[in-house]
Structures are given as C-alpha cells and as structure tokens.
Write a protein that holds these residues in place. Structure first.
Motif, PDB file in Angstrom:
ATOM      1  N   GLY A 166      -7.092  21.945  22.221  1.00  0.00           N
ATOM      2  CA  GLY A 166      -6.547  22.722  22.067  1.00  0.00           C
ATOM      3  C   GLY A 166      -5.967  23.412  20.891  1.00  0.00           C
ATOM      4  N   PHE A 167      -5.212  22.554  20.523  1.00  0.00           N
ATOM      5  CA  PHE A 167      -3.863  22.584  19.446  1.00  0.00           C
ATOM      6  C   PHE A 167      -5.018  23.403  17.540  1.00  0.00           C
ATOM      7  N   THR A 168      -4.378  24.148  16.892  1.00  0.00           N
ATOM      8  CA  THR A 168      -5.035  24.166  15.862  1.00  0.00           C
ATOM      9  C   THR A 168      -5.884  22.986  14.582  1.00  0.00           C
ATOM     10  N   ALA A 169      -6.922  22.795  13.912  1.00  0.00           N
ATOM     11  CA  ALA A 169      -6.300  21.165  13.518  1.00  0.00           C
ATOM     12  C   ALA A 169      -5.318  21.281  12.664  1.00  0.00           C
ATOM     13  N   PRO A 170      -5.017  22.651  11.653  1.00  0.00           N
ATOM     14  CA  PRO A 170      -3.694  21.497  11.321  1.00  0.00           C
ATOM     15  C   PRO A 170      -2.291  21.407  12.461  1.00  0.00           C
ATOM     16  N   MET A 171      -2.348  21.996  13.064  1.00  0.00           N
ATOM     17  CA  MET A 171      -0.772  22.060  14.384  1.00  0.00           C
ATOM     18  C   MET A 171      -1.351  20.438  15.312  1.00  0.00           C
ATOM     19  N   ALA A 172      -2.498  20.346  15.145  1.00  0.00           N
ATOM     20  CA  ALA A 172      -2.986  18.814  16.391  1.00  0.00           C
ATOM     21  C   ALA A 172      -2.216  17.902  15.172  1.00  0.00           C
ATOM     22  N   VAL A 173      -2.254  17.824  13.411  1.00  0.00           N
ATOM     23  CA  VAL A 173      -1.819  16.663  12.637  1.00  0.00           C
ATOM     24  C   VAL A 173      -0.335  16.877  12.456  1.00  0.00           C
ATOM     25  N   LEU A 174       0.090  18.033  12.107  1.00  0.00           N
ATOM     26  CA  LEU A 174       1.622  18.325  12.380  1.00  0.00           C
ATOM     27  C   LEU A 174       2.813  17.524  14.335  1.00  0.00           C
ATOM     28  N   PHE A 175       1.969  18.160  15.473  1.00  0.00           N
ATOM     29  CA  PHE A 175       2.576  17.982  16.610  1.00  0.00           C
ATOM     30  C   PHE A 175       2.218  16.279  17.046  1.00  0.00           C
ATOM     31  N   THR A 176       1.282  15.475  16.455  1.00  0.00           N
ATOM     32  CA  THR A 176       1.373  14.563  16.235  1.00  0.00           C
ATOM     33  C   THR A 176       2.756  14.011  15.360  1.00  0.00           C
ATOM     34  N   SER A 177       3.461  14.618  14.591  1.00  0.00           N
ATOM     35  CA  SER A 177       4.453  13.880  13.824  1.00  0.00           C
ATOM     36  C   SER A 177       5.887  14.208  14.126  1.00  0.00           C
ATOM     37  N   LEU A 178       6.221  15.705  15.262  1.00  0.00           N
ATOM     38  CA  LEU A 178       6.867  16.046  16.210  1.00  0.00           C
ATOM     39  C   LEU A 178       7.029  15.456  16.955  1.00  0.00           C
ATOM     40  N   ILE A 179       5.840  15.720  17.989  1.00  0.00           N
ATOM     41  CA  ILE A 179       6.251  14.282  19.212  1.00  0.00           C
ATOM     42  C   ILE A 179       6.891  13.207  19.129  1.00  0.00           C
ATOM     43  N   SER A 180       6.256  13.157  17.788  1.00  0.00           N
ATOM     44  CA  SER A 180       6.553  11.190  17.630  1.00  0.00           C
ATOM     45  C   SER A 180       8.305  11.335  17.392  1.00  0.00           C
ATOM     46  N   TYR A 181       8.578  12.402  16.333  1.00  0.00           N
ATOM     47  CA  TYR A 181       9.758  12.488  16.311  1.00  0.00           C
ATOM     48  C   TYR A 181      10.868  12.405  18.099  1.00  0.00           C
ATOM     49  N   PHE A 182      10.449  12.972  18.846  1.00  0.00           N
ATOM     50  CA  PHE A 182      11.093  13.556  19.911  1.00  0.00           C
ATOM     51  C   PHE A 182      10.827  11.626  20.352  1.00  0.00           C
ATOM     52  N   PHE A 183       9.711  11.414  20.834  1.00  0.00           N
ATOM     53  CA  PHE A 183      10.036  10.534  21.454  1.00  0.00           C
ATOM     54  C   PHE A 183      10.358   9.143  20.950  1.00  0.00           C
ATOM     55  N   SER A 184      10.850   9.016  19.543  1.00  0.00           N
ATOM     56  CA  SER A 184      11.316   8.673  18.948  1.00  0.00           C
ATOM     57  C   SER A 184      12.722   8.031  19.061  1.00  0.00           C
ATOM     58  N   GLY A 185      12.988   9.693  19.800  1.00  0.00           N
ATOM     59  CA  GLY A 185      14.977   9.732  19.658  1.00  0.00           C
ATOM     60  C   GLY A 185      15.406   9.146  20.752  1.00  0.00           C
ATOM     61  N   ILE A 186      14.421   8.817  22.220  1.00  0.00           N
ATOM     62  CA  ILE A 186      14.426   8.432  22.996  1.00  0.00           C
ATOM     63  C   ILE A 186      14.555   7.037  22.988  1.00  0.00           C
TER      64      ILE A 186
END
Length: 378
Positions: free
Chosen positions: A116-136
């Motif tokens: 359900g993400f827009t195409a641009p946000m699907a790309v950006l969200f992958t980086s953002l959520i990866s950042y969060f999990f990288s911190g954990i």
C-alpha cells in the motif's frame, strides 16, 4: 543488571523512533529513485516500457519537493543524460540493468509497494526501516561486547546512528542502508559463533540483495577455507561448494538482467554518462583508469587514516589470528570496492565494510573487561 538493560533498550527504541522520524522529514528524492522504481514497475508492466517510464516520473513528481524533482530530471545544460532518461524510453530502459541486479532489494521495495505504500515511499521506507533495525542490531552487538556497560552501549548506539553516513543512507533511495543491517547480522553471526551453514545462508542473502558484494562473500569463504586448512591440515570441500553456489548465483543474475558490465559502469560513472548506452560504445584505457584512481584516492585519505588506526589497535591488543584475519578481510574489501568503484566522495559505498572494522576494534578492547572470545566457523 537485567533491569538496567531493559530500561536502556526501551530508551534506545524511543530514540531510534525519533531519529527515524527526523530522517523521514529530511528524506531525499534523488536520481537513483527512478531506476529502482523503474525496476519495480517493469515487473508489473513487462511489455509496456513507455508506461514504466511515464509512471515512474509522474509518481515522483507527485511527492517530491520541486527542487528534488528538478534535480532528478536535470534542468541544467550539462544534465543531458537525465533529460534523456525522463523523455526517452530507450534511454531510460537501458539504464535499468544497473539497478535490476539488486534482486533482493527490488523484491523488498516491491513488497512495500504491494502493501500500500506509494512507489517513491516504498523505496524510501526501506531505507528508513532499515535504519531503525540497524540501530537495534547495533545495540544488541554492543550488549554482547559490553554486558556490564549498558550506558556505553546506549551512548555508542546513539553516536553511531547520528553519524553523517548513517543519517544520509537512511534518507536516500539506495540499498546501502538495507544491506548495512545484514552486515551487522553478519557480525552477530561471528560473535555468536554461528556454524558454517548459518553463515552461508547469510552470505547467500547478502549476495542476492547486492551481487556486487560477491567480492566480500567470496573473500570471506576463502579466508575461512584457508584458515581451516592450515589449522586442521585438511580440505573442507563444503567451503568450495559454497563459493561455487555464490558465484553461480552472481553470474546467473548478471546474465539474466543483461548487466552491461564493470567497464560500462565505470565509464558512465566517472568518465561520461551516456544518454543511450547502446548507441555509444565505450573505451576505458588503463591510463584513464589510473588517472581517475589517482585523483579519487587523494580524497580517500581520511578513510585510510581511520582504518589504519583501527587496524593498528586491533593488532596491538589482539594476537588472535582469526580476529586479525577477519579485520583484514574487511579492510581489504574496502579497497576492493574502491578500486572497482572509486567514488571516494560518497562514503555510503564503503561504510558497510568500514564499520565492521570498528566493531572488531571494540571487540578487541572489550576483552579487557570481558572474557569474550570470537569463535571460529565450524
């Protein structure tokens, strides 16, 4: 102590959530985004290249700030290739193999798009959520290294997540942040002494996500193979089989997506970006290559100095051959990456190899306080 770790974990989760939101607010719609979106749309509309191109830029235009979009489409006189990409279907489609080979990454952004993400946000969200999990993941690694120093784990985690390469990778549409979390999992595998098949599964995933990491995955397997051979005085054929499987997968991906090749990538990145690849044959001489390397390596001196200090500390504090081999493995891969793709101004290309050296240094220093030993792969 368990109570302190629980509280520190909750605190880190809160800080990471705030930092992730901060990076979201400062997200960047860059000129890699059309490539990855084009790959995603190509799988959805395989027989409609014009639709893929038009839809890609239309969707970006809807979301991106005006200054970001104008940078993507190239309005300046010298931005001829970008102007071609947005208007010429052949030009745009011929660029996609550079992006399509990152199969695992494309599958993940496609999954978010389907959710359900827009195409641009699907790309950006992958980086953002990866950042969060990288911190954990980083916090967990530091907990393993310093089990009695929860405050140190908290401080180092926050400091690392605020580093410019980390915040930048989280904001842009590239697989660098996504692959970084897998490199952290790789470090966990080393510290937790995963067996050779567990590590192979991880190496397989890393190569599937980014086939250009084949140099890292193969050099790791070679390192383990020779270490095992000199220690046990016998050949473990399973490591040879693992290397063959990884290499076969790499070659299959390259062939399936008609990847232009290293010379084409080098030419398009460092010499002259071709608007239409098929109409412009290339010629990269040794002189051209060396002149670019000479210029780029000058701007790599800070990285070289940092690595020299960290490797120096590791060799000073540890006589363990395996620790030294793993540390040198990451060091070598930094420079393998550099000599294949000398984009010294963009630290994000090298950071997933640089940071593990820092973790190895912390591991060595942690032995002063803990009885922690890095296990060999068995």
């Amino acid at each position: 102590m368990k109570r302190e770790w629980r509280l520190s974990f909750l605190f880190i989760i809160s800080v990471l959530a705030l930092l992730t939101f901060w990076n979201y607010q400062n997200r960047v719609y860059d000129w890699d985004m059309p490539g990855y979106m084009g790959c995603m749309y190509t799988s959805e509309f395989p027989n409609s290249p014009d639709k893929v191109r038009i839809l890609t830029y239309e969707e970006i235009k809807k979301e991106a700030p005006a200054e970001h979009y104008t940078d993507i489409i190239g309005i300046k006189q010298w931005d001829i290739p970008r102007q071609y990409f947005v208007k010429n279907t052949q030009s745009f489609i011929e660029q996609l193999p550079y992006f399509q080979i990152k199969v695992g990454y494309i599958l993940v952004i496609t999954l978010f798009y389907k959710l359900g993400f827009t195409a641009p946000m699907a790309v950006l969200f992958t980086s953002l959520i990866s950042y969060f999990f990288s911190g954990i993941l980083l916090f967990y690694i530091l907990k393993l290294l310093f089990p009695k120093k929860y405050w140190l784990a908290v401080l180092l985690t926050i400091a690392t997540m605020l580093l410019p390469p980390m915040t930048y990778m989280s904001r842009v549409s590239t697989p660098d942040m996504f692959i970084f979390q897998f490199m952290l999992i790789f470090m966990i595998g080393l510290i937790k002494k995963w067996n050779k098949w567990g590590m192979f599964a991880l190496l397989f995933g890393i190569t599937f996500i980014r086939p250009d990491y084949i140099t890292f995955t193969l050099t790791y397997i070679m390192s383990v193979f020779f270490f095992h051979y000199f220690r046990e005085k016998k050949i473990d054929i399973s490591f040879i089989a693992q290397g063959i499987v990884l290499l076969a997968m790499y070659l299959a991906i390259i062939k399936f997506y008609h990847y232009p090749g290293w010379k084409d990538l080098f030419y398009d990145t460092f010499i002259d970006r071709r608007p239409i690849i098929s109409t412009h044959p290339i010629d990269v001489s040794l002189k051209d290559y060396l002149s670019i390397i000479y210029i780029k390596i000058i701007y790599f001196k800070k990285v070289t100095l940092s690595l020299a200090i960290m490797i120096g500390v590791i060799f000073w504090r540890s006589k363990d051959a395996w620790v030294r081999i793993i540390s040198v493995l990451f060091l070598v891969n930094v420079y393998i990456k550099f000599f294949f793709f000398p984009q010294s101004a963009a630290l994000r290309f090298f950071f997933p190899f640089i940071f593990p050296v820092f973790i190895m240094m912390l591991y060595v220093l942690s032995k002063k306080y803990n009885d922690l030993k890095l296990g060999k792969i068995t």
